[in-house]
Design an enzyme around this catalytic site. Structure first.
Site, PDB file in Angstrom:
ATOM      1  N   GLY A   1      42.119  52.855  -7.549  1.00  0.00           N
ATOM      2  CA  GLY A   1      42.938  51.870  -8.227  1.00  0.00           C
ATOM      3  C   GLY A   1      41.925  50.845  -9.134  1.00  0.00           C
ATOM      4  O   GLY A   1      40.852  50.971  -9.014  1.00  0.00           O
TER       5      GLY A   1
ATOM      6  N   GLY B   1      41.775  46.626 -10.281  1.00  0.00           N
ATOM      7  CA  GLY B   1      42.091  45.313 -10.252  1.00  0.00           C
ATOM      8  C   GLY B   1      41.835  44.327 -11.126  1.00  0.00           C
ATOM      9  O   GLY B   1      41.088  44.941 -12.086  1.00  0.00           O
ATOM     10  N   ARG B   2      42.040  43.122 -10.841  1.00  0.00           N
ATOM     11  CA  ARG B   2      41.479  42.043 -11.826  1.00  0.00           C
ATOM     12  C   ARG B   2      39.857  42.159 -11.762  1.00  0.00           C
ATOM     13  O   ARG B   2      38.975  41.805 -12.665  1.00  0.00           O
ATOM     14  CB  ARG B   2      41.851  40.769 -11.337  1.00  0.00           C
ATOM     15  CG  ARG B   2      42.862  40.159 -11.944  1.00  0.00           C
ATOM     16  CD  ARG B   2      43.367  38.771 -11.321  1.00  0.00           C
ATOM     17  NE  ARG B   2      43.785  39.081  -9.859  1.00  0.00           N
ATOM     18  CZ  ARG B   2      44.186  38.155  -9.044  1.00  0.00           C
ATOM     19  NH1 ARG B   2      44.459  36.894  -9.533  1.00  0.00           N
ATOM     20  NH2 ARG B   2      44.569  38.420  -7.984  1.00  0.00           N
ATOM     21  N   PHE B   3      39.248  42.506 -10.500  1.00  0.00           N
ATOM     22  CA  PHE B   3      37.962  42.422 -10.435  1.00  0.00           C
ATOM     23  C   PHE B   3      37.262  43.787 -10.190  1.00  0.00           C
ATOM     24  O   PHE B   3      37.150  44.191  -9.139  1.00  0.00           O
ATOM     25  CB  PHE B   3      37.634  41.445  -9.056  1.00  0.00           C
ATOM     26  CG  PHE B   3      38.185  39.889  -9.420  1.00  0.00           C
ATOM     27  CD1 PHE B   3      37.458  39.313 -10.272  1.00  0.00           C
ATOM     28  CD2 PHE B   3      38.859  39.631  -8.598  1.00  0.00           C
ATOM     29  CE1 PHE B   3      37.609  38.005 -10.597  1.00  0.00           C
ATOM     30  CE2 PHE B   3      39.310  38.076  -8.630  1.00  0.00           C
ATOM     31  CZ  PHE B   3      38.695  37.578  -9.862  1.00  0.00           C
ATOM     32  N   GLY B   4      37.532  44.473 -11.119  1.00  0.00           N
ATOM     33  CA  GLY B   4      36.951  45.874 -11.012  1.00  0.00           C
ATOM     34  C   GLY B   4      37.599  47.040 -10.400  1.00  0.00           C
ATOM     35  O   GLY B   4      38.980  46.871 -10.068  1.00  0.00           O
TER      36      GLY B   4
ATOM     37  N   VAL C   1      38.643  50.094  -7.433  1.00  0.00           N
ATOM     38  CA  VAL C   1      38.483  50.491  -5.783  1.00  0.00           C
ATOM     39  C   VAL C   1      38.430  52.168  -6.043  1.00  0.00           C
ATOM     40  O   VAL C   1      39.153  53.098  -6.495  1.00  0.00           O
ATOM     41  CB  VAL C   1      39.774  50.177  -5.198  1.00  0.00           C
ATOM     42  CG1 VAL C   1      39.716  50.573  -4.044  1.00  0.00           C
ATOM     43  CG2 VAL C   1      39.950  48.581  -5.241  1.00  0.00           C
TER      44      VAL C   1
ATOM     45  N   ASP D   1      46.714  34.546  -2.022  1.00  0.00           N
ATOM     46  CA  ASP D   1      47.079  35.668  -3.104  1.00  0.00           C
ATOM     47  C   ASP D   1      47.921  36.532  -2.507  1.00  0.00           C
ATOM     48  O   ASP D   1      47.771  38.009  -2.488  1.00  0.00           O
ATOM     49  CB  ASP D   1      45.795  36.115  -3.741  1.00  0.00           C
ATOM     50  CG  ASP D   1      46.236  36.710  -5.105  1.00  0.00           C
ATOM     51  OD1 ASP D   1      47.382  36.861  -5.554  1.00  0.00           O
ATOM     52  OD2 ASP D   1      45.390  37.908  -5.729  1.00  0.00           O
TER      53      ASP D   1
HETATM   54  N1  LIG Z   1      40.975  49.761   1.498  1.00  0.00           N
HETATM   55  C1  LIG Z   1      41.716  50.474   0.640  1.00  0.00           C
HETATM   56  N2  LIG Z   1      42.282  51.706   0.891  1.00  0.00           N
HETATM   57  C2  LIG Z   1      43.168  52.293  -0.073  1.00  0.00           C
HETATM   58  N3  LIG Z   1      43.431  51.984  -1.321  1.00  0.00           N
HETATM   59  C3  LIG Z   1      43.148  50.691  -1.548  1.00  0.00           C
HETATM   60  C4  LIG Z   1      42.264  49.947  -0.790  1.00  0.00           C
HETATM   61  N4  LIG Z   1      41.822  48.565  -1.399  1.00  0.00           N
HETATM   62  C5  LIG Z   1      42.650  48.670  -2.656  1.00  0.00           C
HETATM   63  N5  LIG Z   1      43.210  50.029  -2.843  1.00  0.00           N
HETATM   64  C6  LIG Z   1      44.080  50.657  -3.796  1.00  0.00           C
HETATM   65  O1  LIG Z   1      43.383  49.931  -5.310  1.00  0.00           O
HETATM   66  C7  LIG Z   1      44.172  49.201  -5.816  1.00  0.00           C
HETATM   67  C8  LIG Z   1      43.576  48.237  -6.485  1.00  0.00           C
HETATM   68  O2  LIG Z   1      43.058  47.138  -5.565  1.00  0.00           O
HETATM   69  P1  LIG Z   1      42.607  45.817  -6.156  1.00  0.00           P
HETATM   70  O3  LIG Z   1      42.614  44.990  -5.116  1.00  0.00           O
HETATM   71  O4  LIG Z   1      41.285  46.003  -6.998  1.00  0.00           O
HETATM   72  O5  LIG Z   1      43.682  45.180  -7.300  1.00  0.00           O
HETATM   73  P2  LIG Z   1      45.342  44.701  -7.145  1.00  0.00           P
HETATM   74  O6  LIG Z   1      45.528  44.387  -5.832  1.00  0.00           O
HETATM   75  O7  LIG Z   1      46.212  45.873  -7.488  1.00  0.00           O
HETATM   76  O8  LIG Z   1      45.316  43.737  -8.284  1.00  0.00           O
HETATM   77  P3  LIG Z   1      44.735  42.368  -8.346  1.00  0.00           P
HETATM   78  O9  LIG Z   1      43.510  42.229  -9.101  1.00  0.00           O
HETATM   79  O10 LIG Z   1      45.753  41.327  -8.779  1.00  0.00           O
HETATM   80  O11 LIG Z   1      44.488  41.969  -6.891  1.00  0.00           O
HETATM   81  C9  LIG Z   1      45.265  48.670  -4.763  1.00  0.00           C
HETATM   82  O12 LIG Z   1      46.482  48.382  -5.442  1.00  0.00           O
HETATM   83  C10 LIG Z   1      45.269  49.713  -3.826  1.00  0.00           C
HETATM   84  O13 LIG Z   1      46.171  50.826  -4.488  1.00  0.00           O
END
Ligand SMILES: Nc1ncnc2c1ncn2[C@@H]1O[C@H](COP(=O)(O)OP(=O)(O)OP(=O)(O)O)[C@@H](O)[C@H]1O
Ligand SMILES: [Mg+2]
Length: 363
Positions: free
Chosen positions: A72, A74-77, A79, A193
């Site tokens: 995934g 998100g805003r901060f890099g 996953v 959030d």
């Molecule tokens: N611990 C985890 N286990 C499995 N998948 C994860 C985990 N953490 C994050 N992800 C996946 O990675 C994606 C990106 O997470 P991230 O928190 O960086 O961004 P986001 O929540 O989609 O957006 P935002 O930046 O607005 O928070 C998530 O939507 C999820 O699908």
């Protein structure tokens, strides 16, 4: 370091030649600069941990993880799914530009007594220099089902499944919000959030609240909140009316909890739409999908939520199912225009526990 099973603060610092940056350090006499370099946790007093893994162990873990695939962004890099000793772990990688976010998230996750089955399990934080730039890592448990947003998009849920998901989020939030007094206590924490993308779904179909990077802690003795407040920090779509209107009283910690409860109401609506009763469900949609554009501005949201006082639609057919009726009532009481009139997380947890017991009785 672990000594006799108890943790001691790591006092040693990396040597000066190893450090090529400024360092904020109280544990070493010969290093007096006052800027944090973030290059080694043992140099950082705010990350001295009374619980959790010792810092050097965190670093050792992070350095033996093999990244497998990106899951995934998100805003901060990004996953990633990584492998550590044969186990899957999640690695959130921040760029050094976002080091404040990384640092804050690591700090919050390491709050004493934060660990709970419905809060994402933190494993380690570390930094890695690949020669060109520094990557900041946050390692946590990996949940292969991904976020609640992903989960609800993929399929529908049963009535019992819906109640279990909703109850587990309330349990995690109640724990986060609750202050536990005493030496083994925890401060009250507000998330700021909360949304379906920041909640993960575990193997047992219950949830873990994640993304604590914007959270604030309450010091009930001094009655202070631990970071300078910028009210409009979360995700605009999920912001409570008092935040959109810029009238939230930020000197009262309760206000932050109430704003979380508003967001929880919207998450419950997202879940309930996917509940299948007699084969009928609705397609997945984000809250306010029908009244604001895809990346709404504060003004877009304010017009809808504060001026027109609109809320997500509660379909009539929810009245025909006890669980949907209860959850519909709960969400309404969570997204009330007045923060003081909203339910607390503990209240929601109790109501849904009863509902869960009833549903189990039926099964
Ligand atoms: N611990 C985890 N286990 C499995 N998948 C994860 C985990 N953490 C994050 N992800 C996946 O990675 C994606 C990106 O997470 P991230 O928190 O960086 O961004 P986001 O929540 O989609 O957006 P935002 O930046 O607005 O928070 C998530 O939507 C999820 O699908
Ligand atoms: Mg997120």
């Amino acid at each position: 370091m672990l000594t006799n099973g108890r943790e001691e603060v790591v006092k040693s610092c990396v040597s000066l030649p190893e450090l090529n940056a400024q360092v904020f350090c109280h544990s070493s006499k010969n290093i007096t600069k006052t800027e944090c370099c973030y290059t080694d946790f043992c140099n950082n007093i705010t990350l001295r941990l009374p619980i959790g893994l010792p810092l050097l162990v965190q670093r050792t873990i992070a350095r033996t993880i093999v990244l497998q695939e990106i899951v995934g962004k998100g805003r901060f890099g990004e996953v990633w799914r990584g492998k550590w000793c044969g186990e899957d772990v999640a690695v959130k990688i921040f760029s050094s530009r976002d080091e404040r976010s990384w640092f804050r998230e690591a700090e919050i996750y390491q709050t004493v007594m934060l660990r709970h089955e419905n809060i994402l399990g933190f494993i380690a934080a570390d930094n890695k220099d690949n020669g060109t730039w520094t990557q900041l890592w946050l390692v946590s448990e990996y949940h292969e089902q991904g976020s609640l947003f992903d989960y609800l998009n993929r399929g529908t849920v049963t009535v019992a499944g819906m109640v279990r998901l909703a109850l587990s989020v309330a349990s995690g939030l109640a724990h986060l919000h609750m202050e536990i007094v005493g030496t083994q206590g925890k401060p009250a924490i507000a998330h700021r959030d909360l949304k379906s993308k920041n909640i993960l779904v575990k193997k047992n179909e219950s949830c873990a609240i994640a993304d604590l990077g914007l959270a604030v802690k309450h010091d009930s003795v001094l009655n202070t909140i631990d970071i300078p407040q910028n009210p409009r920090v979360g995700t605009r779509r999920y912001m409570a009316p008092e935040i959109l209107d810029d009238v939230m009283n930020m000197n009262i910690f309760e206000s932050f909890k109430r704003a979380d409860m508003y967001s929880l109401g919207l998450v419950y609506w997202e879940i309930a739409r996917r509940c299948s009763v007699g084969g009928i469900t609705e397609e997945y949609q984000l809250p306010y999908y029908d009244v604001v554009p895809s990346d709404p501005s504060i003004e877009d949201m304010r017009r809808v939520v504060c001026e027109q006082k609109l809320r997500p639609n509660i379909p009539n057919q929810w009245q025909s199912c006890e669980a949907l009726r209860v959850l519909g009532r709960v969400m309404r009481e969570c997204w009330h225009g007045s923060g003081a009139a909203r339910l607390t997380a503990l209240r929601v947890k109790k109501t849904l526990s009863q509902l869960c017991a009833q549903e189990d009785g039926k099964a």
